[in-house]
Scaffold this motif. Sequence first.
Motif, PDB file in Angstrom:
ATOM      1  N   ASP A 141      29.250  48.447  72.011  1.00  0.00           N
ATOM      2  CA  ASP A 141      29.920  47.743  70.924  1.00  0.00           C
ATOM      3  C   ASP A 141      29.682  46.237  70.980  1.00  0.00           C
ATOM      4  O   ASP A 141      30.577  45.432  70.745  1.00  0.00           O
ATOM      5  N   ILE A 142      28.433  45.885  71.287  1.00  0.00           N
ATOM      6  CA  ILE A 142      27.986  44.513  71.135  1.00  0.00           C
ATOM      7  C   ILE A 142      26.649  44.597  70.413  1.00  0.00           C
ATOM      8  O   ILE A 142      25.962  45.618  70.485  1.00  0.00           O
ATOM      9  N   THR A 143      26.277  43.546  69.703  1.00  0.00           N
ATOM     10  CA  THR A 143      25.039  43.593  68.930  1.00  0.00           C
ATOM     11  C   THR A 143      24.126  42.443  69.323  1.00  0.00           C
ATOM     12  O   THR A 143      24.566  41.292  69.272  1.00  0.00           O
ATOM     13  N   GLN A 179      11.820  46.008  72.267  1.00  0.00           N
ATOM     14  CA  GLN A 179      12.083  44.854  71.400  1.00  0.00           C
ATOM     15  C   GLN A 179      12.702  45.297  70.085  1.00  0.00           C
ATOM     16  O   GLN A 179      13.600  44.635  69.542  1.00  0.00           O
ATOM     17  N   GLN A 180      12.240  46.417  69.561  1.00  0.00           N
ATOM     18  CA  GLN A 180      12.745  46.919  68.284  1.00  0.00           C
ATOM     19  C   GLN A 180      14.244  47.203  68.357  1.00  0.00           C
ATOM     20  O   GLN A 180      14.992  46.917  67.415  1.00  0.00           O
ATOM     21  N   VAL A 181      14.673  47.753  69.484  1.00  0.00           N
ATOM     22  CA  VAL A 181      16.106  48.030  69.653  1.00  0.00           C
ATOM     23  C   VAL A 181      16.879  46.720  69.771  1.00  0.00           C
ATOM     24  O   VAL A 181      17.958  46.561  69.176  1.00  0.00           O
ATOM     25  N   ARG A 182      16.317  45.761  70.518  1.00  0.00           N
ATOM     26  CA  ARG A 182      17.012  44.478  70.676  1.00  0.00           C
ATOM     27  C   ARG A 182      17.053  43.683  69.372  1.00  0.00           C
ATOM     28  O   ARG A 182      17.897  42.803  69.200  1.00  0.00           O
ATOM     29  N   GLU A 183      16.146  43.976  68.464  1.00  0.00           N
ATOM     30  CA  GLU A 183      16.133  43.274  67.177  1.00  0.00           C
ATOM     31  C   GLU A 183      17.137  43.841  66.184  1.00  0.00           C
ATOM     32  O   GLU A 183      17.345  43.265  65.109  1.00  0.00           O
ATOM     33  N   ARG A 184      17.770  44.951  66.522  1.00  0.00           N
ATOM     34  CA  ARG A 184      18.795  45.501  65.626  1.00  0.00           C
ATOM     35  C   ARG A 184      20.099  44.738  65.857  1.00  0.00           C
ATOM     36  O   ARG A 184      20.844  44.991  66.802  1.00  0.00           O
ATOM     37  N   ILE A 185      20.379  43.803  64.977  1.00  0.00           N
ATOM     38  CA  ILE A 185      21.587  42.991  65.075  1.00  0.00           C
ATOM     39  C   ILE A 185      22.342  43.082  63.753  1.00  0.00           C
ATOM     40  O   ILE A 185      21.767  43.367  62.705  1.00  0.00           O
ATOM     41  N   VAL A 186      23.628  42.836  63.817  1.00  0.00           N
ATOM     42  CA  VAL A 186      24.463  43.006  62.621  1.00  0.00           C
ATOM     43  C   VAL A 186      24.065  42.068  61.499  1.00  0.00           C
ATOM     44  O   VAL A 186      24.276  42.384  60.321  1.00  0.00           O
TER      45      VAL A 186
END
Length: 450
Positions: free
Chosen positions: A316-318, A367-374
């Motif tokens: 539950d952090i983005t 990187q693709q997962v880390r780029e998923r931000i709210v």
Amino acid sequence: MDWTSGQNGPVNTYSLDDRWDILLDPDRVFWALTARGEESAKAEVHDVYRRVAQDLDTRLRRFRFETHVTALYVNPNDACHADCRYCYIPPEIRHHGTRMERDHLQTVLEKAAAYFARQDLGNRKPVIIFHGSEPLVAKDLVFWAIREYGQTFAFGLQTDGTLLNDDDVAFLKGRRVSVGISLDSHDPEVHTYLRRAPGGRKAFERAVGAIEAFDGYPGLNVVTTISRHNVRDLAHLITFLHERKVPVAMMNPVRGTQPYARPLQPDCDVLLNSFGEAVLRALELSEESGRTILIGDFSNLVLGIIAPEGRRLMCDITPCGGGRCFLAVTAGGEMIPCGEFQGLEGFSGGNIFRDNIEDAVSSRPFQQVRERIVERIEECKVCAIKHICGAPCPAEAQGISGQMLKASPYCEFYKGIVKLAFRLIAEGKIRHLVRDAAFNNLQVDYCVIR
């Protein structure tokens, strides 16, 4: 209650109930609770905000975007002896998956030790969590690793509990291993229907017997996957677990990563009502008995409000913790951002038997997962609680729609439980909502509750 932000900015007012207003800057998780309609308090709130806003912004960005992998989830075997109806690992892997040999696991642990030695972890031990499928199908391998590498790593274990005996429990407690045991209901028929472990009802009895054998061990948590079949049982299950001295219950709704799991997902309104009842039951039992039982998921949301950098769970952090704070290693050696990605194509960052962990962490799938931000999700970027709920889960979004930049199917549920968290904070209930260590280490940077 409407959590849509951008009313007047940056600090907006949201009505919590007929007693309280929340003044909140969504981008920095700055908040204040004031008596409903008390306009005179707002000047004080804005004065405090001007003093702390820049520091909060810096700290939240650092917490969100710095990449510090400190844990590996390791699947010693991909095959499983059970056939849970909602499992995120596809059946073909669970039924026919591979198992590590000792030299394979030794390679994983040696590479992990070398990787962590190159990181700046301070005095913290890096963490290895044996996960699965069911890791105790390879019990001899798991226990060998815990014995041989106990000075190098802190270990965790997630299991259905059916393969544990009293000697195993004593071993795990003696080695201070964190243990999660899966139990989906206090009702053996419901648990047996959902988890389909060998032995049927006896598997339920063995799991409960293992929970009882731990006898209040502080490193134990019990994990419940919430589905349509057990969603109304949550408060009863909390009572059942409290009677067995369980300190922490983890209650997670079914992820829709795999298509066969989606029909089991609970309705958001029913989920919110039942989960809220479970939270209040846990609070009531904790206050009455003096022996706290936490719902870990809810506790983490509370920390996401009162101490965002103190939260332990990174769903539950983005962006989430996948590929940033932890990664998973399959029995075949594939390195993926999180175990939830095991059944999805295109998310391997390499194979640990031939590649370096650094290369996986810097790979394009990670990187693709880390780029998923709210800020990149249409439904989330205007939401006031975007940095409290974090819009989980990228694998679930990818599995359902083929796109990670989508809101959670449980969006309305998260909005409701964050509201409940604020209400209980306003009522002064924090003491029994977070772990003792978190409560005792709270540092007050600012406080506005009037």
